[in-house]
Write a protein that holds these residues in place. Sequence first.
Motif, short mmCIF file in Angstrom:
data_model
loop_
_atom_site.label_atom_id
_atom_site.label_comp_id
_atom_site.label_asym_id
_atom_site.label_seq_id
_atom_site.Cartn_x
_atom_site.Cartn_y
_atom_site.Cartn_z
N ASN A 1 4.65 -3.55 8.47
CA ASN A 1 5.37 -4.82 8.41
C ASN A 1 6.13 -4.94 7.09
OD1 ASN A 1 6.30 -7.41 8.58
ND2 ASN A 1 4.37 -8.27 9.31
N THR A 2 7.39 -5.35 7.16
CA THR A 2 8.22 -5.43 5.96
C THR A 2 7.69 -6.48 4.99
OG1 THR A 2 10.13 -4.79 7.30
CG2 THR A 2 10.58 -5.73 5.13
N LEU A 3 7.24 -7.63 5.49
CA LEU A 3 6.74 -8.68 4.61
C LEU A 3 5.49 -8.23 3.86
CD1 LEU A 3 7.21 -11.86 6.83
CD2 LEU A 3 8.61 -11.09 4.91
N ASN A 4 4.64 -7.45 4.50
CA ASN A 4 3.44 -6.96 3.82
C ASN A 4 3.80 -5.95 2.73
OD1 ASN A 4 1.90 -8.51 5.57
ND2 ASN A 4 1.76 -6.87 7.08
N ILE A 5 4.80 -5.13 2.97
CA ILE A 5 5.25 -4.19 1.94
C ILE A 5 5.82 -4.95 0.75
CG2 ILE A 5 6.90 -2.33 1.45
CD1 ILE A 5 6.65 -1.48 4.36
N ILE A 6 6.57 -6.02 1.02
CA ILE A 6 7.10 -6.85 -0.06
C ILE A 6 5.97 -7.48 -0.86
CG2 ILE A 6 8.41 -8.95 -0.55
CD1 ILE A 6 10.23 -8.23 1.77
#
Length: 323
Positions: free
Chosen positions: A84-89
């Motif tokens: 998930n992109t938000l988790n990477i951020i």
Amino acid sequence: WIAFASLFFILVSITTFCLETHEAFNPIINRTEIDPLDNSTRVYQETETVVFLTYIEGVCVLWFTFEFIMRVTFCPSKLEFFRNTLNIIDFIAIMPFYLEVGLSGLSSKAAKDVLGFLRVVRFVRILRIFKLTRHFVGLRVLGHTLRASTNEFLLLIIFLALGVLIFATMIYYAERIGAKPNDPRASEHTHFKNIPIGFWWAVVTMTTLGYGDMYPQTWSGMLVGALCALAGVLTIAMPVPVIVNNFGMYYSLAMAKQKLPKKKNKHIPRAPLLGSPNYCKSEVTSPHHSTQDDTWPLAPQEPPEEILEINRAGRKTFCRMSV
């Protein structure tokens, strides 16, 4: 309450990030450095962020760390979580703070270089604003709209790129019409020294910004500028209705989903299969005798009597044939 707490810490973290760049919170201090070769002393000036902003950011990072660990611990699929992109951020925004705190006590040149790099990477903290999509329907609708309108955005970029290339070339040659005979490059009287510089002017003009740092100074250049502005308005206006329709569709679906009543899941008995013992039971136990169909809670009334009679006659005939 967890959503409100997360929103509060996100806003505090972003506010702290913005205040750290203000001069009032970055006083200039004198530092002394001793050269190990000749024991000479060198005094230099450096800016340092006030301590209480660092403490506030530390509290926010602790909350984000706790939230991240809890979500990792209880997520059903770790692989999908880290895709998930938000988790990477979240992870990239948390790690620089701990690395900076761990390296702040070191005085080696390598540690200072790493600290300088981490201070540059701290801009990732501003990406925490995208975490608000978990709590606000409007931001999720905007994300779905952008994803569904990828083709329209790509088409808009292609149109703008073609227009920029065409009008930058046209303005370059149009401005050379009024050049003086003693100007070999024909660029002393104009801002457009070459075509690549005209790209910036074409982008600003087609998007109707008009900064005014570059402008045509000949009648032919003014004519090209007018055509460029008109073409930009028409180019941008073509894909916009499609994007607006996508946004309206997703917004209507989101609002309709929120207005649906929350119902508890009821156990719905499965219909008896042909040939099963329960199929030929008395019509008294048949689900068709209920005043309202349980499998369709929104049905305004029971099925017509003619359909029920046909179903009963067919069931009786099948039972007789089975016997």
